[in-house]
Design a protein around this motif. Structure first.
Motif, PDB file in Angstrom:
ATOM      1  N   ASP A 110       0.834  -1.194   0.000  1.00 41.84           N
ATOM      2  CA  ASP A 110       0.000   0.000   0.000  1.00 41.84           C
ATOM      3  C   ASP A 110       0.870   1.245   0.000  1.00 41.84           C
ATOM      4  O   ASP A 110       1.408   1.643   1.031  1.00 41.84           O
ATOM      5  CB  ASP A 110      -0.897  -0.045   1.245  1.00 41.84           C
ATOM      6  N   PHE A 111       1.016   1.867  -1.167  1.00 45.89           N
ATOM      7  CA  PHE A 111       1.857   3.057  -1.305  1.00 45.89           C
ATOM      8  C   PHE A 111       0.976   4.298  -1.296  1.00 45.89           C
ATOM      9  O   PHE A 111       0.405   4.680  -2.302  1.00 45.89           O
ATOM     10  CB  PHE A 111       2.679   2.981  -2.587  1.00 45.89           C
ATOM     11  N   ASN A 112       0.872   4.909  -0.123  1.00 46.59           N
ATOM     12  CA  ASN A 112       0.119   6.147   0.034  1.00 46.59           C
ATOM     13  C   ASN A 112       1.083   7.301  -0.154  1.00 46.59           C
ATOM     14  O   ASN A 112       2.083   7.399   0.560  1.00 46.59           O
ATOM     15  CB  ASN A 112      -0.503   6.191   1.432  1.00 46.59           C
ATOM     16  N   GLY A 113       0.817   8.161  -1.099  1.00 46.40           N
ATOM     17  CA  GLY A 113       1.737   9.247  -1.418  1.00 46.40           C
ATOM     18  C   GLY A 113       2.119  10.118  -0.240  1.00 46.40           C
ATOM     19  O   GLY A 113       3.152  10.768  -0.253  1.00 46.40           O
ATOM     20  N   ASN A 114       1.283  10.118   0.817  1.00 43.63           N
ATOM     21  CA  ASN A 114       1.593  10.935   1.992  1.00 43.63           C
ATOM     22  C   ASN A 114       2.690  10.309   2.857  1.00 43.63           C
ATOM     23  O   ASN A 114       3.334  10.985   3.644  1.00 43.63           O
ATOM     24  CB  ASN A 114       0.335  11.130   2.844  1.00 43.63           C
ATOM     25  N   PHE A 115       2.895   9.001   2.733  1.00 47.06           N
ATOM     26  CA  PHE A 115       3.811   8.302   3.625  1.00 47.06           C
ATOM     27  C   PHE A 115       4.846   7.466   2.875  1.00 47.06           C
ATOM     28  O   PHE A 115       5.570   6.682   3.451  1.00 47.06           O
ATOM     29  CB  PHE A 115       3.023   7.389   4.573  1.00 47.06           C
ATOM     30  N   GLY A 116       4.936   7.615   1.598  1.00 53.96           N
ATOM     31  CA  GLY A 116       5.857   6.816   0.801  1.00 53.96           C
ATOM     32  C   GLY A 116       5.192   6.472  -0.513  1.00 53.96           C
ATOM     33  O   GLY A 116       4.022   6.105  -0.536  1.00 53.96           O
ATOM     34  N   ASN A 117       5.926   6.655  -1.595  1.00 52.99           N
ATOM     35  CA  ASN A 117       5.281   6.450  -2.885  1.00 52.99           C
ATOM     36  C   ASN A 117       5.876   5.260  -3.621  1.00 52.99           C
ATOM     37  O   ASN A 117       6.870   4.676  -3.212  1.00 52.99           O
ATOM     38  CB  ASN A 117       5.357   7.706  -3.748  1.00 52.99           C
ATOM     39  N   LEU A 118       5.217   4.915  -4.712  1.00 54.25           N
ATOM     40  CA  LEU A 118       5.639   3.799  -5.531  1.00 54.25           C
ATOM     41  C   LEU A 118       6.601   4.348  -6.580  1.00 54.25           C
ATOM     42  O   LEU A 118       6.257   4.515  -7.730  1.00 54.25           O
ATOM     43  CB  LEU A 118       4.408   3.145  -6.175  1.00 54.25           C
ATOM     44  N   GLY A 119       7.823   4.682  -6.136  1.00 53.67           N
ATOM     45  CA  GLY A 119       8.802   5.244  -7.055  1.00 53.67           C
ATOM     46  C   GLY A 119       8.703   6.754  -7.124  1.00 53.67           C
ATOM     47  O   GLY A 119       8.685   7.434  -6.104  1.00 53.67           O
ATOM     48  N   ILE A 120       8.595   7.287  -8.332  1.00 48.76           N
ATOM     49  CA  ILE A 120       8.654   8.737  -8.526  1.00 48.76           C
ATOM     50  C   ILE A 120       7.274   9.384  -8.577  1.00 48.76           C
ATOM     51  O   ILE A 120       7.166  10.588  -8.817  1.00 48.76           O
ATOM     52  CB  ILE A 120       9.410   9.072  -9.832  1.00 48.76           C
ATOM     53  N   ALA A 121       6.211   8.609  -8.364  1.00 50.24           N
ATOM     54  CA  ALA A 121       4.856   9.148  -8.488  1.00 50.24           C
ATOM     55  C   ALA A 121       4.036   8.849  -7.247  1.00 50.24           C
ATOM     56  O   ALA A 121       4.251   7.843  -6.570  1.00 50.24           O
ATOM     57  CB  ALA A 121       4.171   8.554  -9.723  1.00 50.24           C
ATOM     58  N   ASP A 122       3.088   9.730  -6.960  1.00 53.68           N
ATOM     59  CA  ASP A 122       2.172   9.520  -5.841  1.00 53.68           C
ATOM     60  C   ASP A 122       0.868   8.876  -6.299  1.00 53.68           C
ATOM     61  O   ASP A 122       0.329   8.006  -5.625  1.00 53.68           O
ATOM     62  CB  ASP A 122       1.872  10.847  -5.151  1.00 53.68           C
ATOM     63  N   ASP A 123       0.325   9.358  -7.405  1.00 55.17           N
ATOM     64  CA  ASP A 123      -0.910   8.802  -7.945  1.00 55.17           C
ATOM     65  C   ASP A 123      -0.944   9.053  -9.447  1.00 55.17           C
ATOM     66  O   ASP A 123       0.080   9.401 -10.044  1.00 55.17           O
ATOM     67  CB  ASP A 123      -2.142   9.372  -7.227  1.00 55.17           C
ATOM     68  N   LEU A 124      -2.096   8.918 -10.069  1.00 52.78           N
ATOM     69  CA  LEU A 124      -2.184   9.026 -11.527  1.00 52.78           C
ATOM     70  C   LEU A 124      -1.986  10.440 -12.055  1.00 52.78           C
ATOM     71  O   LEU A 124      -1.843  10.631 -13.266  1.00 52.78           O
ATOM     72  CB  LEU A 124      -3.535   8.486 -12.009  1.00 52.78           C
ATOM     73  N   GLY A 125      -1.958  11.423 -11.161  1.00 49.81           N
ATOM     74  CA  GLY A 125      -1.772  12.788 -11.633  1.00 49.81           C
ATOM     75  C   GLY A 125      -0.708  13.576 -10.908  1.00 49.81           C
ATOM     76  O   GLY A 125      -0.543  14.770 -11.163  1.00 49.81           O
TER      77      GLY A 125
END
Length: 301
Positions: A110-125
């Motif tokens: 579970d990569f929540n952009g607030n606490f750690g992202n999936l590489g260089i992106a937080d979400d689709l935008g």
């Protein structure tokens, strides 16, 4: 018969045996690699997919055995996983999940952009409309065991038709380059627009594409446009907090989730639900387990 003729017959027999084995594996829904079975029709998970009690326990177990999921999102997308976390307390440890799948849980990273992202992106935008695609390629190269990828929108589904088509094209490219991975398309959250508004139109664009091209869709917007009894609010200026216009005066004056919660004590559970009500996250969790079971081979019936 000469030796060459004998070898040819042997090769033919071997080929026939391999072909027969492949037919048997397909007939029984097996996969030699343990990956989710290939999809030959659209898999649409929406408000009709929230009866989690209908999912056979064997399919829940199969999902935990077969799936290795990476999920990139920010706050709106967290409704899915915070709802899943609450479901464990509400319905039992069978629905547990963690990164890696330890202790017999579902492997959901579970990569929540607030606490750690999936590489260089937080979400689709975020940080832009294409970073998630490169992040996916990099992550899959480093984690070949992952066989399910999904990314959520925040508010960026409110783009142009061309921008949403870009998303669809990038997803299609990933599917082509990683055929053993299931890529889950998603619609964005509701935003209070009328049915003719841009966000409903862009969500419909995604929905229509998935139906027409046998894709896998988690229909975020459709789930939060209905209550558990399938009452529809998508034509009533419904927003992500579940407020809607109950009397047609263009003012949101009721909340379908709060109303349903008040009328059904004990039939829902309290959990974190960013921007919204607990019931919304409950439904997102039920639909998520429907999705996992479908990807692991359940026919949804």
């Amino acid at each position: 018969m000469n030796s060459f003729g004998g070898q040819r017959v042997s090769f033919l027999r071997i080929a026939l045996l391999i072909g027969l084995l492949a037919v048997i594996l397909i007939a029984f829904g097996c996969s030699a690699t343990g990956d989710p079975d290939p999809n030959t029709e659209a898999v649409i998970v929406n408000h009709t997919s929230i009866s989690f009690n209908a999912i056979p326990s064997t399919s829940i177990d199969q999902a935990k055995q077969k799936l290795h999921i990476a999920y990139g999102h920010t706050s709106h997308g967290s409704q899915l996983t915070t709802g899943m976390a609450g479901l464990v307390t509400f319905a039992g440890a069978q629905y547990s999940f963690n990164a890696g799948g330890s202790g017999g849980a579902l492997d959901l990273r579970d990569f929540n952009g607030n606490f750690g992202n999936l590489g260089i992106a937080d979400d689709l935008g975020d940080p832009n409309r294409t970073a998630w695609e490169q992040a996916t390629r990099t992550y899959l190269a480093a984690h070949p065991e992952v066989n399910v990828i999904l990314w959520a929108w925040c508010s960026q589904v409110d783009g142009t038709q061309a921008e949403i088509q870009q998303y669809l094209d990038l997803m299609n490219g990933l599917e082509h380059d990683f055929p053993s991975v299931k890529f889950v398309y998603m619609t964005g959250h509701t935003d209070g627009a009328a049915p003719t508004g841009n966000v409903p139109a862009r969500n419909k664009q995604i929905r229509d594409y998935c139906n027409a091209n046998n894709k896998i869709l988690y229909d975020f917007a459709d789930i939060e446009s209905h209550d558990p009894d399938a009452a529809y609010f998508g034509d009533k200026l419904v927003n992500d907090a579940c407020y809607y216009d109950s009397n047609g005066d263009s003012s949101r004056d009721r909340n379908w989730a709060v109303d349903w919660q008040n009328a059904h004590p004990g039939e829902w559970y309290s959990c974190a639900s960013a921007h919204s009500q607990p019931l919304n996250a409950n439904m997102k969790a039920y639909a998520a387990w429907h999705l996992w079971a479908r990807l692991a081979g359940w026919d949804g019936k």
